[in-house]
Scaffold this active site. Structure first.
Site, PDB file in Angstrom:
ATOM      1  N   ASP A 111     -80.437-137.737 -51.811  1.00  0.00           N
ATOM      2  CA  ASP A 111     -81.819-138.002 -52.211  1.00  0.00           C
ATOM      3  C   ASP A 111     -81.981-139.492 -52.485  1.00  0.00           C
ATOM      4  O   ASP A 111     -81.014-140.171 -52.840  1.00  0.00           O
ATOM      5  CB  ASP A 111     -82.155-137.255 -53.516  1.00  0.00           C
ATOM      6  CG  ASP A 111     -82.442-135.770 -53.298  1.00  0.00           C
ATOM      7  OD1 ASP A 111     -82.554-135.342 -52.136  1.00  0.00           O
ATOM      8  OD2 ASP A 111     -82.561-135.053 -54.305  1.00  0.00           O
ATOM      9  N   ARG A 162     -84.414-137.825 -43.943  1.00  0.00           N
ATOM     10  CA  ARG A 162     -85.587-137.106 -44.468  1.00  0.00           C
ATOM     11  C   ARG A 162     -86.622-138.179 -44.811  1.00  0.00           C
ATOM     12  O   ARG A 162     -86.309-139.127 -45.520  1.00  0.00           O
ATOM     13  CB  ARG A 162     -85.236-136.323 -45.721  1.00  0.00           C
ATOM     14  CG  ARG A 162     -86.488-135.756 -46.423  1.00  0.00           C
ATOM     15  CD  ARG A 162     -86.238-135.351 -47.876  1.00  0.00           C
ATOM     16  NE  ARG A 162     -85.271-134.282 -47.973  1.00  0.00           N
ATOM     17  CZ  ARG A 162     -84.467-134.129 -49.031  1.00  0.00           C
ATOM     18  NH1 ARG A 162     -84.498-134.973 -50.036  1.00  0.00           N
ATOM     19  NH2 ARG A 162     -83.610-133.137 -49.061  1.00  0.00           N
TER      20      ARG A 162
END
Ligand code: FDA
Length: 285
Positions: A111, A162
């Site tokens: 992340d 992402r």
């Protein structure tokens, strides 16, 4: 003060792994892909970072034991592995986790957190990427002014990205502040990733960006198997299913664990309807 879990229940699957796995299995049965995220961030005690690494490894093993009933795919935060304590300690922890990920066929997404760790996160990613190409991916945030260069670099590496808008409060010299500009950059990066990237994750609940992505892949003959949409657990669940029914891959990010408060407050900050939802549930119990 510790808030009761029922407040976060819409956005956080459960507080323990054993209660989260059935939730993930349920989503999988509906045709959705999942990524599991053990919540927590910004650890400053090395002992806790070591414990976080052990918990991540345990999670990878638990998923492996489900024998593909649930995707072997997790999302982690490097600040949980000691990034803010010492980068080389964090790198050792990450290597240890990725070794188990490689052994078990698991994919680990790093992340992206605040701009205090953007450089460090990208540099740690590049250090591990050559050894774990199929097992590690990164997140890039469209609100950051630097992201065009980072998208180009990740395409050059062939790394899985992402793409999200970005969830942290950042200063105007580093990040675009207004939604039209963030969307404009999101669209540009989405197009680059779909053309030159490797299986990008288009992570958004924004109808405008989702429609533009569908249009772009149709116009440019991008096979639907070459990318996936991603959404957060509890946000637009019907849309998650309908996008999947249209034939696109849809991955749901499933957060769990006791350290849910920072994640939960970001979801409330993002959208006032989420605050109403929580308030309504407070009185409905
Ligand atoms: P946003 O909240 O900007 O809403 C835009 C529009 O979408 C709304 O006006 C509405 O039209 C529609 N919409 C949104 N929610 C809706 C709802 N509940 N019902 C109906 N319509 C709705 N961030 C980060 O900094 N680092 C990270 O690593 C990640 N990781 C991540 C993974 C995944 C899978 C996702 C989906 C998101 C992230 N994020 C993240 C968070 C991301 O940066 C961002 O903060 C949120 O996704 C919110 O932006 P959206 O584009 O989704 O919609």
């Amino acid at each position: 003060m510790r808030l009761p879990f029922f407040l976060a229940k819409r956005f956080v699957a459960a507080e323990s792994v054993h209660r989260t796995l059935p939730v993930a299995a349920g989503l999988t049965k509906q045709g959705l892909h999942v990524t599991l995220d053990l919540l927590g961030e910004y650890i400053s005690d090395p002992k806790l970072a070591t414990e976080a690494k052990e918990s991540y490894i345990q999670l990878v093993r638990s998923l492996h034991e489900t024998r593909h009933e649930i995707d072997q795919n997790i999302s982690i935060k490097l600040s949980m592995l000691g990034q803010k304590i010492d980068e080389s300690f964090c790198l050792d922890n990450l290597h240890e986790l990725l070794l188990v990920a490689k052994e078990t066929g698991t994919f680990v997404r790093l992340d992206m957190e605040g701009t205090d760790v953007t450089d460090s996160t990208l540099s740690l990613f590049e250090k591990v990427y050559p050894d774990y190409k199929d097992h590690v991916g990164i997140v890039l945030q469209a609100y950051l002014k630097r992201t065009g260069d980072d998208v180009a670099r990740m395409c050059e590496l062939g790394a899985r990205v992402r793409l999200c808008k970005g969830a942290y409060k950042e200063p105007a010299h580093l990040a675009y502040q207004d939604m039209p500009t963030i969307r404009e950059h999101y669209l540009r990066h989405m197009e680059t990733l779909l053309t030159k990237g490797h299986y990008p994750g288009i992570a958004t609940h924004d109808d405008m960006l989702i429609a533009a992505t569908k249009q772009y892949v149709t116009d440019h003959n991008v096979p639907v198997g070459d990318f996936e949409f991603q959404m957060l657990y509890g946000i637009r669940p019907e849309t998650q299913l309908s996008i999947n029914e249209e034939g696109y891959n849809m991955r749901v990010y499933v957060p769990f664990g006791t350290a849910w408060f920072p994640y939960f407050s970001r979801r409330l900050r993002e959208r006032k309807e989420n605050v109403w939802f929580v308030l309504k549930n407070m009185f409905r119990r």
